[in-house]
Write an enzyme that holds these catalytic residues in place. Structure first.
Site, PDB file in Angstrom:
ATOM      1  N   SER A 145       2.991  -0.958  -2.307  1.00  0.00           N
ATOM      2  CA  SER A 145       2.511  -1.055  -0.941  1.00  0.00           C
ATOM      3  C   SER A 145       1.918  -2.443  -0.677  1.00  0.00           C
ATOM      4  O   SER A 145       2.628  -3.440  -0.766  1.00  0.00           O
ATOM      5  CB  SER A 145       1.505   0.068  -0.668  1.00  0.00           C
ATOM      6  OG  SER A 145       1.270   0.221   0.707  1.00  0.00           O
ATOM      7  N   ASP A 221       8.690   8.531   3.045  1.00  0.00           N
ATOM      8  CA  ASP A 221       7.423   7.805   3.133  1.00  0.00           C
ATOM      9  C   ASP A 221       6.900   7.833   4.569  1.00  0.00           C
ATOM     10  O   ASP A 221       7.589   7.434   5.506  1.00  0.00           O
ATOM     11  CB  ASP A 221       7.649   6.361   2.669  1.00  0.00           C
ATOM     12  CG  ASP A 221       6.376   5.586   2.442  1.00  0.00           C
ATOM     13  OD1 ASP A 221       5.453   5.694   3.268  1.00  0.00           O
ATOM     14  OD2 ASP A 221       6.312   4.844   1.440  1.00  0.00           O
ATOM     15  N   HIS A 254       4.844   8.156  -0.207  1.00  0.00           N
ATOM     16  CA  HIS A 254       4.157   6.903  -0.537  1.00  0.00           C
ATOM     17  C   HIS A 254       3.210   7.046  -1.731  1.00  0.00           C
ATOM     18  O   HIS A 254       2.535   6.082  -2.095  1.00  0.00           O
ATOM     19  CB  HIS A 254       3.366   6.442   0.693  1.00  0.00           C
ATOM     20  CG  HIS A 254       2.997   4.988   0.701  1.00  0.00           C
ATOM     21  ND1 HIS A 254       3.914   3.973   0.873  1.00  0.00           N
ATOM     22  CD2 HIS A 254       1.788   4.369   0.579  1.00  0.00           C
ATOM     23  CE1 HIS A 254       3.300   2.804   0.858  1.00  0.00           C
ATOM     24  NE2 HIS A 254       2.011   3.010   0.677  1.00  0.00           N
TER      25      HIS A 254
END
Length: 276
Positions: A145, A221, A254
């Site tokens: 991320s 995600d 995620h």
């Protein structure tokens, strides 16, 4: 250096250290996994950069990477994601301030005094890690991320420094998504030209080294369409002839469940490059 954790793990040791960072002007914690091979000679090092809200604990406790690092003989280094302490500037919300350093060198007040994570990751942290006789100066870098953004940017800006780079669910175009626009406006000011030095989609257009990029992204995600937008980097890399492998993983989100599912493949990817 103060070792504050020392735990046996897959034949090696998972340690956590606290040290004074002169670059950041505060104390920092960093997780270091020494595989069993480190007892017999220098091992290559993989630097892992974590995402928003994380510290050094998330990766070392949730990813399951030590098993694969022990198999391949790789030292894992997982630093915190921002400067910390009472003197360090902070903000409301999870996406700016502590836990959200974005791996850049801030130029705007009040952030510029402490928020210099780029210099910390590129220079200060490796100088400390690689002074240990068990660590070599053969390096790879990866992250998730916000940390995936950091890994891509740092690798693209430092040709020859890393043998390989990979990322999970990275923020590939921070100049074009809300997370990045908020952080860059605060840390770097409103001049969008200054943002380009920390934007992988901009950097890949003129990267002096064609280091292959490996990205895994879950198609389930929750941040995919608004914050991550990997197709932007994919298009820029294709136009520049820069090698990029983007693997869309059906159903994955995620979280660290996603990272744990494929971290073994990433460690094998880095091991091949680190042995080269």
């Amino acid at each position: 250096m103060e070792r504050i954790e020392h735990r046996a793990c897959f034949g090696g040791w998972q340690d956590v250290y606290r040290h004074r960072s002169e670059v950041l002007g505060c104390d920092m914690t960093v997780g270091v996994y020494f595989p069993p091979q480190a007892a017999h000679g220098p091992c290559p090092v993989l630097y892992w950069l974590s995402g928003l809200t994380c510290n050094e604990q998330n990766f070392i406790t949730k990813a399951g990477a030590q098993r694969y690092a022990a198999e391949h003989g790789i030292i894992l280094v997982a630093p915190d994601t921002s400067p910390r302490g009472d003197e360090v500037a902070d903000a409301d919300g999870y996406d700016l301030g502590k836990g959200a350093g974005f791996y850049l060198n801030a130029t705007q007040d009040p952030w510029a005094k402490h928020y210099r994570m780029y210099d910390y990751i590129v220079d200060e942290l490796p100088a400390w890690v690689e002074s240990d006789p068990s660590a070599s100066d053969v390096r790879a870098i990866s992250g998730h991320s916000m940390g995936g953004h950091g890994a891509l940017v740092i690798a693209l800006r430092n040709p020859g420094r890393y043998r390989s780079v990979s990322a999970f669910s990275p923020i590939v175009a921070p100049s074009q998504v809300p997370w990045g626009e908020k952080a860059f406006s605060a840390y770097l000011g409103e001049d969008r030209e200054a943002w380009k030095q920390y934007d992988a989609t901009e950097l890949v257009r003129h990267a002096p080294e064609k280091l292959p990029l490996l990205i895994d992204q879950g198609d389930g995600d929750e941040f995919l369409d608004k914050q991550l937008r990997p197709q932007l980097l994919q298009a820029a890399a294709a136009a520049a002839g820069h090698p990029l492998q983007l693997r869309m993983r059906p159903g994955y989100d995620h979280s660290y469940y996603f990272i744990a599912s494929f971290i073994g493949e990433h460690l094998a990817h880095h091991a091949r490059a680190l042995r080269g």
